[in-house]
Design an enzyme around this catalytic site. Structure first.
Site, short mmCIF file in Angstrom:
data_model
loop_
_atom_site.label_atom_id
_atom_site.label_comp_id
_atom_site.label_asym_id
_atom_site.label_seq_id
_atom_site.Cartn_x
_atom_site.Cartn_y
_atom_site.Cartn_z
N LYS A 239 -3.52 -12.19 -11.63
CA LYS A 239 -4.82 -12.81 -11.30
C LYS A 239 -5.80 -11.82 -11.59
O LYS A 239 -5.71 -10.54 -11.79
CB LYS A 239 -4.59 -13.51 -9.94
N LYS B 126 -10.26 -6.83 -8.75
CA LYS B 126 -11.34 -6.10 -8.62
C LYS B 126 -11.22 -4.76 -9.52
O LYS B 126 -11.94 -4.20 -10.46
CB LYS B 126 -12.01 -5.68 -7.49
N LYS C 262 0.91 -1.15 0.03
CA LYS C 262 -0.09 0.02 0.05
C LYS C 262 0.59 1.33 0.00
O LYS C 262 0.62 2.18 -0.98
CB LYS C 262 -1.00 0.15 1.24
#
Ligand code: TRP
Length: 329
Positions: free
Chosen positions: A194, A197, A111
């Site tokens: 992968k 979202k 992050k």
């Protein structure tokens, strides 16, 4: 019966990866365990959603949960923020969580790299909140994907630390849980990595057949195999991997052989893949729409879930306060 807890953040529509990676495991578990499945909407606040979006995001994921077959009469389905006991346990656990170990967490370091403009304390203590979610129900098993392994390891550590600190054997140490040996990883349509979202490479459960066909037809491939028996390139292998999840084995075999003999036409393969994806998602999409339009049903599910989750959570909080040394006057 074992207690199972798992949550999904309300930060966007669920995609095929969520379905095959997480939700299908939830479904298999719900009848044989005491399951708590929740929408992690407190966790979603780390990315500062707009007040106008928050409720809709929660509602969408809830409808998607239910549309996939999670049965609120069997499992406890609830919204995290309906259970304020979670935040109390989070505060108590924060007292025994060390800043150093939180700073060393992989997801936190990621992050920092990805959103240097918003490194809030909620991100730092994300694993503590997740631990609170899990141990508030004294869970034994947590069905999560590989990306959550470290968070679960920290949950175990926080549970153990609490027990040691107070000389009790109170919290069980929960295990990550997955059906079958192999963790299912659904790749994206953009050639690498992968399905995510927010990566723009996903097929969502709520996508219409037209949207799915368009996305799949645009998926990255290559110029075609040049020599017989050649190993598929990564983008093509990814399409095969999605196919293995949604299509029947004969279809996979057919296209695998066509690839091996250099006769494959990716257009045909994609058409077939799109239709096989639609077979999985379309009944779900229809149920999502149906459920979203049934306000009364959603309200009932939410209040019933909150009540059951709070009964379990408040019992834990009462006992934890006692263990820590709070006494009534
Ligand atoms: N961190 C999880 C994710 O991003 C979501 C989550 C929050 C969770 N609390 C949880 C998962 C408790 C399992 C158990 O996917």
């Amino acid at each position: 019966m074992d207690t199972v807890v798992s949550g999904i953040r309300s930060t966007g529509n669920l995609h095929l990866g969520n379905y095959f990676g997480a939700l299908r495991n939830f479904l298999k578990m719900q009848t044989e365990n005491n399951c708590f499945f929740f929408i992690a909407d407190y966790h979603s606040l780390t990315t500062h959603p707009k007040p106008d979006d928050l409720h809709g995001n929660i509602k969408q994921v809830l409808a998607e949960y239910l549309a996939c077959g999670i049965d609120p009469e069997i499992a406890t389905v609830y919204i995290q923020s309906d259970v304020p006991e979670v935040t109390e346990l989070y505060l108590l656990l924060n007292m025994n969580a060390y800043v150093g170990e939180l700073q060393r967490t992989t997801s936190f370091k990621e992050k920092i790299r990805k959103q240097p403009e918003n490194i809030n304390a909620g991100l730092l203590t994300y694993p503590v909140l997740m631990a609170a979610d899990i141990i508030i129900h004294k869970a034994h098993k947590v069905p999560v994907g590989k990306d959550q392994e470290q968070h679960l390891e920290m949950t175990r550590r926080f549970a153990r630390r609490f027990n040691t600190m107070y000389g009790v054997d109170y919290f069980p140490e929960p295990d990550a849980y997955n059906f079958g040996k192999k963790l299912i990883k659904v790749p994206g349509l953009d050639g690498t990595g992968k399905m995510g979202k927010s990566e723009g490479n996903g097929v969502f459960l709520a996508d219409t057949p037209q949207e799915i066909r368009k996305k799949v037809m645009r998926a990255v491939t290559d110029t075609g195999p040049q020599t017989p028996g050649e190993k598929p390139s990564e983008p093509v292998q990814n399409l095969f991997n999605i196919m293995k999840v949604v299509s029947d084995p004969a279809t996979v075999k057919y296209f695998t052989e066509k690839h091996a003999s250099c006769e494959i036409r990716y257009g045909d393969m994609k058409k077939q893949l799109a239709e096989d994806i639609i077979k999985v998602t379309d009944p779900i999409r229809e149920r999502i729409t149906e459920i979203l339009s049934d306000k009364k049903y959603l309200a009932k599910v939410v209040s019933q879930g909150a009540e059951k989750a709070r009964a379990s959570a408040s019992k834990t909080i009462r006992e934890v306060r006692e263990i820590i040394g709070y006494r009534s006057f």
